[in-house]
Write an enzyme that holds these catalytic residues in place. Structure first.
Site, PDB file in Angstrom:
ATOM      1  N   HIS A 274     -21.971  50.399  39.519  1.00 53.17           N
ATOM      2  CA  HIS A 274     -23.102  49.908  40.309  1.00 53.17           C
ATOM      3  C   HIS A 274     -22.721  49.103  41.555  1.00 53.17           C
ATOM      4  O   HIS A 274     -23.513  48.318  42.061  1.00 53.17           O
ATOM      5  CB  HIS A 274     -24.060  49.084  39.428  1.00 53.17           C
ATOM      6  CG  HIS A 274     -25.479  49.489  39.627  1.00 53.17           C
ATOM      7  ND1 HIS A 274     -26.538  48.714  39.269  1.00 53.17           N
ATOM      8  CD2 HIS A 274     -26.007  50.603  40.192  1.00 53.17           C
ATOM      9  CE1 HIS A 274     -27.674  49.326  39.570  1.00 53.17           C
ATOM     10  NE2 HIS A 274     -27.363  50.477  40.127  1.00 53.17           N
TER      11      HIS A 274
ATOM     12  N   CYS B  10     -29.397  43.788  38.969  1.00 52.34           N
ATOM     13  CA  CYS B  10     -28.118  44.237  38.416  1.00 52.34           C
ATOM     14  C   CYS B  10     -26.951  44.299  39.392  1.00 52.34           C
ATOM     15  O   CYS B  10     -25.915  43.667  39.165  1.00 52.34           O
ATOM     16  CB  CYS B  10     -28.305  45.584  37.731  1.00 52.34           C
ATOM     17  SG  CYS B  10     -29.505  46.639  38.551  1.00 52.34           S
TER      18      CYS B  10
END
Length: 488
Positions: free
Chosen positions: A107, A44
């Site tokens: 993130h 990710c």
């Protein structure tokens, strides 16, 4: 719309048999389906860094040198994040007067210098990390949810996720944020960029009460159905406001379905080999749909080799901007593909950490390294290729094939089961072509300082900005930086 680990085989438009994604299937019918679209990493964080910079993780710093070919991301204790030297898409869009919002998972580092509002976004509702937990707030703090500059609460404390039932209303909160933002921008006649990065399909999977138990695919299917419903509402909202013909929407995912969490908490990669964490097709080929009524001919299907990095260049092109000329950009402008049905010849590079594992050119894919995961991890029940084993391909040791790469023809063999014979003329021609592409690629490759090498418990989300107002500040332990451990 950037999903978390949704697989190629999760949408009806891509062949999922239970046909539980009517809105996404309609989006595909009204727009263009990309069948050969890739993430920039099987994990990710690096994939998100690549989307927003248009650059491979090796160039933007989202990798590690702590071990060879290791997947690394940004957990709570990571010291690094997106460097100031990187130019992110929202920073560039500001030059054309865009207002930029991120909803959901960032993130790209959680320390204050990595905050999305420091990197071109004007608004944020979401979290710096995934929704892991609940934690005890002594050894490890619960992860914060932000409203712009300040935290507004923490997962499991203020934003409930029931791990037993899978119930959480987060997707509904994220949907409402999107609808409100779009309405506000339309009212002020302001061009906007919305990065809707929700994570309900990332384990622990969650869905709202009205969707629980409604899918033939269990809780994961419930989450997909809610996302499908939400995307439908966003597209209808654009139409009702009369701005759909001025709004380009793209739907994709950050990496393949996490088969380690399947079948209850993970999706499907359709006919492809393995899943998240690997550079086989199941780890990096993504569902992808472009939608722009009045511009994109309906019902289009493209075999263009695309990547999330292309969304950087394509978005700049739509805004009338040029990509930065002082750095290597890996994304290409897909507008000629989307609007005129052209095909642009370009390779796909499959990186795992600091290693180029495989390259695709046309229908051929050559593996220079193979590895699923170590015997040690596999022995603990961690399996990235459950029910799939291809001798000499899904290896549990890192196998180098630099001198004789394993070659597959993805048209005849999308599941990467039948390597072509080394002696064949077809093999020699394809490998010669791919070798040239690698030489050109390496000649322009300047790896950035790796951002994902150092971890320190003291940098976790103990006292995020805004914690004082909420009485949510926690005492951080002494700083003790260590090399991060990346087993995969």
């Amino acid at each position: 719309v950037f999903l978390s680990q949704m697989g190629w085989g999760d949408l009806g438009a891509f062949g999922e048999p239970s046909k539980e994604t009517p809105n996404l299937d309609q989006m595909a019918a009204e727009g263009m389906l990309f069948l050969d679209f890739y993430s920039a990493s099987p994990l990710c964080s690096p994939s998100r860094a690549a989307l927003l910079t248009g650059r491979l993780p090796l160039r933007n710093g989202f990798y590690t040198t702590n071990g060879h070919a290791r997947n690394a991301y940004t957990p709570q204790d990571i010291v690094g994040g997106i460097p100031d030297s990187e130019l992110l898409l929202p920073e560039l869009l500001k030059k054309a007067g865009y207002t930029n919002k991120i909803i959901g998972k960032w993130h790209l580092g959680h320390r204050s210098q990595f905050h999305p509002l420091r990197h071109g976004f004007d608004e944020w509702f979401g979290s710096p990390n995934c929704h892991f937990g609940p934690y005890d707030n002594r050894e490890r703090p619960n992860i914060p949810v932000y409203r712009d500059w300040d935290m507004t609460g923490r997962y499991y404390e203020d934003f409930k996720i029931d791990l037993e039932t899978g119930e959480s209303n987060l997707t509904q909160l994220y949907l409402q944020e999107a609808l409100d933002f779009i309405s506000k921008q339309q009212a002020s006649q302001q061009p906007f960029f919305l990065y809707w990065a929700i994570d309900a399909t990332h384990a622990p999977v969650y869905a709202s009460k009205q969707f629980l138990g409604t899918s033939q695919r269990g809780l994961y299917g419930d989450a997909v159905r809610e996302i499908d419903d939400s995307v439908g509402k966003i597209l209808r909202h654009l139409q009702q406001l009369g701005i759909s013909e001025n709004t380009f929407v793209f739907f994709t995912s950050d990496n393949g379905a996490a088969l380690i969490s399947a079948p209850k908490q993970g999706g499907s990669n359709g006919p492809f080999l393995c899943g998240k964490q690997t550079t086989f097709e199941g780890g990096m080929r993504e569902p992808a749909i472009a939608w722009w009524p009045g511009h994109i001919p309906a019902g289009g299907v493209s075999h263009q080799l695309g990547t999330v990095m292309d969304l950087f260049s394509t978005s700049l092109s739509l805004a009338g901007l040029q990509p930065p000329s002082d750095r290597q950009i890996d994304g290409i402008d897909l507008l000629p593909v989307i609007l005129q049905g052209k095909l642009i010849d370009r390779p796909i590079f499959y990186y795992r950490g600091n290693e180029l594992m495989a390259v695709r050119a046309g229908l051929y894919k050559a593996h220079y390294w193979t590895w699923s995961n170590s015997w040690e991890e596999h022995g603990k029940g961690i399996d990235f290729c459950p029910g799939q084993s291809v001798a000499g391909v899904t290896t549990h040791t890192q196998e180098e094939h630099t001198h004789l790469p394993l070659l597959f023809h993805l048209g005849r063999d999308p599941g990467e089961k039948y390597p072509l014979s080394f002696a064949s003329e077809e093999y020699q021609r394809a490998v010669e072509n791919i070798s040239e592409l690698i030489q050109q690629h390496r000649a322009s490759l300047l790896p950035a300082q790796p951002q994902l090498n150092v971890c320190d418990q003291a940098v976790m989300n103990w006292s995020p900005p805004g914690c004082e107002k909420l009485g949510k500040c926690l005492k951080a332990p002494e700083s003790d930086p260590k090399k991060c451990s990346w087993p995969h």
